[in-house]
Design a protein around this motif. Structure first.
Motif, PDB file in Angstrom:
ATOM      1  N   VAL A 116       0.836  -1.204   0.000  1.00  0.00           N
ATOM      2  CA  VAL A 116       0.000   0.000   0.000  1.00  0.00           C
ATOM      3  C   VAL A 116       0.869   1.252   0.000  1.00  0.00           C
ATOM      4  O   VAL A 116       0.621   2.202  -0.755  1.00  0.00           O
ATOM      5  N   VAL A 117       1.906   1.252   0.836  1.00  0.00           N
ATOM      6  CA  VAL A 117       2.781   2.423   0.934  1.00  0.00           C
ATOM      7  C   VAL A 117       3.507   2.671  -0.384  1.00  0.00           C
ATOM      8  O   VAL A 117       3.609   3.816  -0.853  1.00  0.00           O
ATOM      9  N   VAL A 118       4.009   1.616  -1.000  1.00  0.00           N
ATOM     10  CA  VAL A 118       4.696   1.761  -2.285  1.00  0.00           C
ATOM     11  C   VAL A 118       3.738   2.298  -3.348  1.00  0.00           C
ATOM     12  O   VAL A 118       4.104   3.170  -4.156  1.00  0.00           O
ATOM     13  N   ALA A 119       2.513   1.802  -3.340  1.00  0.00           N
ATOM     14  CA  ALA A 119       1.539   2.239  -4.343  1.00  0.00           C
ATOM     15  C   ALA A 119       1.221   3.725  -4.204  1.00  0.00           C
ATOM     16  O   ALA A 119       1.285   4.483  -5.180  1.00  0.00           O
ATOM     17  N   VAL A 120       0.896   4.174  -3.002  1.00  0.00           N
ATOM     18  CA  VAL A 120       0.475   5.568  -2.835  1.00  0.00           C
ATOM     19  C   VAL A 120       1.653   6.528  -3.012  1.00  0.00           C
ATOM     20  O   VAL A 120       1.524   7.570  -3.682  1.00  0.00           O
ATOM     21  N   THR A 121       2.815   6.211  -2.447  1.00  0.00           N
ATOM     22  CA  THR A 121       3.956   7.115  -2.592  1.00  0.00           C
ATOM     23  C   THR A 121       4.506   7.096  -4.013  1.00  0.00           C
ATOM     24  O   THR A 121       4.985   8.123  -4.516  1.00  0.00           O
ATOM     25  N   GLY A 122       4.430   5.940  -4.667  1.00  0.00           N
ATOM     26  CA  GLY A 122       4.862   5.868  -6.056  1.00  0.00           C
ATOM     27  C   GLY A 122       4.012   6.735  -6.960  1.00  0.00           C
ATOM     28  O   GLY A 122       4.523   7.448  -7.845  1.00  0.00           O
ATOM     29  N   VAL A 123       2.699   6.705  -6.752  1.00  0.00           N
ATOM     30  CA  VAL A 123       1.797   7.545  -7.543  1.00  0.00           C
ATOM     31  C   VAL A 123       2.051   9.023  -7.264  1.00  0.00           C
ATOM     32  O   VAL A 123       2.137   9.845  -8.191  1.00  0.00           O
ATOM     33  N   LEU A 124       2.175   9.393  -6.003  1.00  0.00           N
ATOM     34  CA  LEU A 124       2.433  10.792  -5.649  1.00  0.00           C
ATOM     35  C   LEU A 124       3.751  11.274  -6.246  1.00  0.00           C
ATOM     36  O   LEU A 124       3.836  12.388  -6.776  1.00  0.00           O
ATOM     37  N   SER A 125       4.775  10.439  -6.170  1.00  0.00           N
ATOM     38  CA  SER A 125       6.077  10.796  -6.725  1.00  0.00           C
ATOM     39  C   SER A 125       6.003  10.999  -8.239  1.00  0.00           C
ATOM     40  O   SER A 125       6.537  11.979  -8.770  1.00  0.00           O
ATOM     41  N   ALA A 126       5.320  10.086  -8.914  1.00  0.00           N
ATOM     42  CA  ALA A 126       5.231  10.169 -10.369  1.00  0.00           C
ATOM     43  C   ALA A 126       4.450  11.405 -10.820  1.00  0.00           C
ATOM     44  O   ALA A 126       4.862  12.115 -11.746  1.00  0.00           O
ATOM     45  N   VAL A 127       3.336  11.674 -10.166  1.00  0.00           N
ATOM     46  CA  VAL A 127       2.506  12.812 -10.580  1.00  0.00           C
ATOM     47  C   VAL A 127       3.186  14.131 -10.241  1.00  0.00           C
ATOM     48  O   VAL A 127       3.144  15.090 -11.031  1.00  0.00           O
ATOM     49  N   PHE A 128       3.851  14.209  -9.087  1.00  0.00           N
ATOM     50  CA  PHE A 128       4.558  15.445  -8.745  1.00  0.00           C
ATOM     51  C   PHE A 128       5.708  15.691  -9.719  1.00  0.00           C
ATOM     52  O   PHE A 128       5.966  16.838 -10.124  1.00  0.00           O
ATOM     53  N   GLY A 129       6.407  14.635 -10.106  1.00  0.00           N
ATOM     54  CA  GLY A 129       7.459  14.768 -11.100  1.00  0.00           C
ATOM     55  C   GLY A 129       6.910  15.207 -12.448  1.00  0.00           C
ATOM     56  O   GLY A 129       7.538  15.996 -13.169  1.00  0.00           O
ATOM     57  N   TRP A 130       5.732  14.711 -12.802  1.00  0.00           N
ATOM     58  CA  TRP A 130       5.064  15.102 -14.055  1.00  0.00           C
ATOM     59  C   TRP A 130       4.678  16.579 -14.017  1.00  0.00           C
ATOM     60  O   TRP A 130       4.786  17.292 -15.017  1.00  0.00           O
ATOM     61  N   TRP A 131       4.227  17.051 -12.859  1.00  0.00           N
ATOM     62  CA  TRP A 131       3.891  18.471 -12.686  1.00  0.00           C
ATOM     63  C   TRP A 131       5.138  19.339 -12.876  1.00  0.00           C
ATOM     64  O   TRP A 131       5.102  20.392 -13.518  1.00  0.00           O
ATOM     65  N   TRP A 132       6.253  18.898 -12.334  1.00  0.00           N
ATOM     66  CA  TRP A 132       7.489  19.670 -12.377  1.00  0.00           C
ATOM     67  C   TRP A 132       8.190  19.605 -13.737  1.00  0.00           C
ATOM     68  O   TRP A 132       8.934  20.530 -14.112  1.00  0.00           O
ATOM     69  N   ALA A 133       7.984  18.529 -14.489  1.00  0.00           N
ATOM     70  CA  ALA A 133       8.754  18.260 -15.699  1.00  0.00           C
ATOM     71  C   ALA A 133       8.797  19.416 -16.703  1.00  0.00           C
ATOM     72  O   ALA A 133       9.863  19.691 -17.276  1.00  0.00           O
ATOM     73  N   PRO A 134       7.702  20.127 -17.001  1.00  0.00           N
ATOM     74  CA  PRO A 134       7.772  21.191 -18.021  1.00  0.00           C
ATOM     75  C   PRO A 134       8.735  22.319 -17.685  1.00  0.00           C
ATOM     76  O   PRO A 134       9.215  23.005 -18.586  1.00  0.00           O
ATOM     77  N   VAL A 135       9.008  22.543 -16.395  1.00  0.00           N
ATOM     78  CA  VAL A 135       9.910  23.641 -16.015  1.00  0.00           C
ATOM     79  C   VAL A 135      11.175  23.103 -15.354  1.00  0.00           C
ATOM     80  O   VAL A 135      11.952  23.873 -14.781  1.00  0.00           O
ATOM     81  N   LYS A 136      11.394  21.832 -15.428  1.00  0.00           N
ATOM     82  CA  LYS A 136      12.581  21.219 -14.845  1.00  0.00           C
ATOM     83  C   LYS A 136      13.834  21.764 -15.535  1.00  0.00           C
ATOM     84  O   LYS A 136      13.993  21.650 -16.741  1.00  0.00           O
TER      85      LYS A 136
END
Length: 343
Positions: free
Chosen positions: A150-170
């Protein structure tokens, strides 16, 4: 203590009833045996994590959409000059949310990891479960295993989406450098930190056998780990030096760093012979006297160390690997200690 804290809200007889109910179920089920029991015991905490993840993802998707509307107006991906003049509001939202996201491992460790074993040990549920032809090792492994998924699933999703949010201005915005919150909230790092926090909570619960005490100890211990983590991660990476030779007086130009690079330490002086002098050289003198002092030492420009963005992914895997190794050692300790202790 509520089931959100990981302790059964009902008495041990409720768990026994749940086990009996499961034994008479017919047909295939996604979970069975101890995994089903663990889910049933901690479903409030698990569903809370999932619900909060869904809310956080919806927020990030919305904010990224608004950010992309602005960036598209500025000609993204080939942004116009001065595009970041009005970007501060979008970067502040991303930075603030990233700071909150950085506390997710701590909250998981306190509210999920700490009560995971302490709740059953405190209420006597552990004694009931291990009396049903279930070994202590299987009981602990089922608890840790399903919770880790459960922890891997929720933190993995949060990490991926936050990285996706940041990617255009990375690498484009100086205020959103990768060495800060983005290093600890994207990639494998937040997953590894959340597992470590959960393992620390489980270990505290196994040793202390009191839910509230375990939560307090987990909080303090992981806050200490965060301090060590912030200090340690700054030393990662292979620094690269860039210099200038246009003088150090009025109008002198400092070395230009590549896009997305993170400056390390102070900007020092460099001599004609390539020798590097500390930035405190000739410090304390009046301006004209200091320039004369630097000229007497044949200073011709500045020297600056930085870590390029290209190293970020490798450093994240290095740091994440170290954290996961610590988590594995902690898990082995919990299993070993749990097998040799009476419930």
């Amino acid at each position: 203590m509520s089931t959100f804290a990981g302790t059964p809200a009902a008495s041990s007889s409720s768990v026994q009833s749940a086990m009996a109910t499961h034994r008479v179920k017919h047909g295939p089920a996604p979970l069975s045996g101890l995994a089903w029991l663990v889910w049933r015991q901690h479903r409030a905490a698990f569903w809370t994590l999932i619900a909060l993840t869904v809310i956080a993802v919806a927020y990030m998707v919305h904010q990224r959409g608004q950010m992309m509307d602005y960036l598209n107006q500025q000609g993204w991906p080939h942004l116009k000059s001065g595009w970041d003049a009005e970007f501060e509001g979008y970067s502040d939202q991303m930075w603030t949310f990233g700071e909150y996201l950085g506390y997710a491992p701590l909250l998981i460790g306190v509210f999920v990891g700490a009560p995971l074993l302490a709740g059953d040990l405190e209420t006597g549920t552990a004694k009931l479960v291990t009396a049903q032809s279930v070994s202590r090792a299987r009981w602990i492994a089922a608890k840790l295993g399903l919770t880790a998924l459960v922890v891997v699933a929720v933190t993995g999703v949060l990490s991926a989406v936050f990285g996706w949010w940041w990617a255009p201005v990375k690498g484009r915005s100086a205020g959103l450098t990768w060495s800060g919150i983005f290093f600890s909230t994207t990639g494998i790092v937040p997953v590894a930190l959340a597992l470590l926090a959960c393992g620390m909570g489980a270990a505290a619960g196994m040793l202390l056998r009191r839910t509230l005490v375990s939560m307090v100890v987990t909080f303090g211990a992981f806050m200490a780990v965060r301090v060590i983590w912030d200090w340690w991660r700054r030393g990662l990476g292979q620094a690269v030096t860039v210099t200038s030779d246009q003088g150090v007086g009025p109008g002198a130009v400092a070395p230009e760093l590549p896009a997305g690079a993170v400056e390390v330490g102070h900007m020092d002086f460099v001599t004609r012979a390539g020798e590097r002098l500390d930035w405190t050289t000739c410090l304390g003198l009046k301006e004209e006297e200091r320039f004369a002092c630097l000229e007497s030492k044949h200073v011709v420009g500045f020297a600056m160390d930085y870590v390029p963005m290209q190293q970020m992914a490798g450093l994240q895997w290095l740091a994440g690997g170290v954290v996961l190794a610590l988590t594995a050692a902690l898990t082995a300790f919990v299993l070993f200690w749990g097998r040799r202790q009476t419930v």
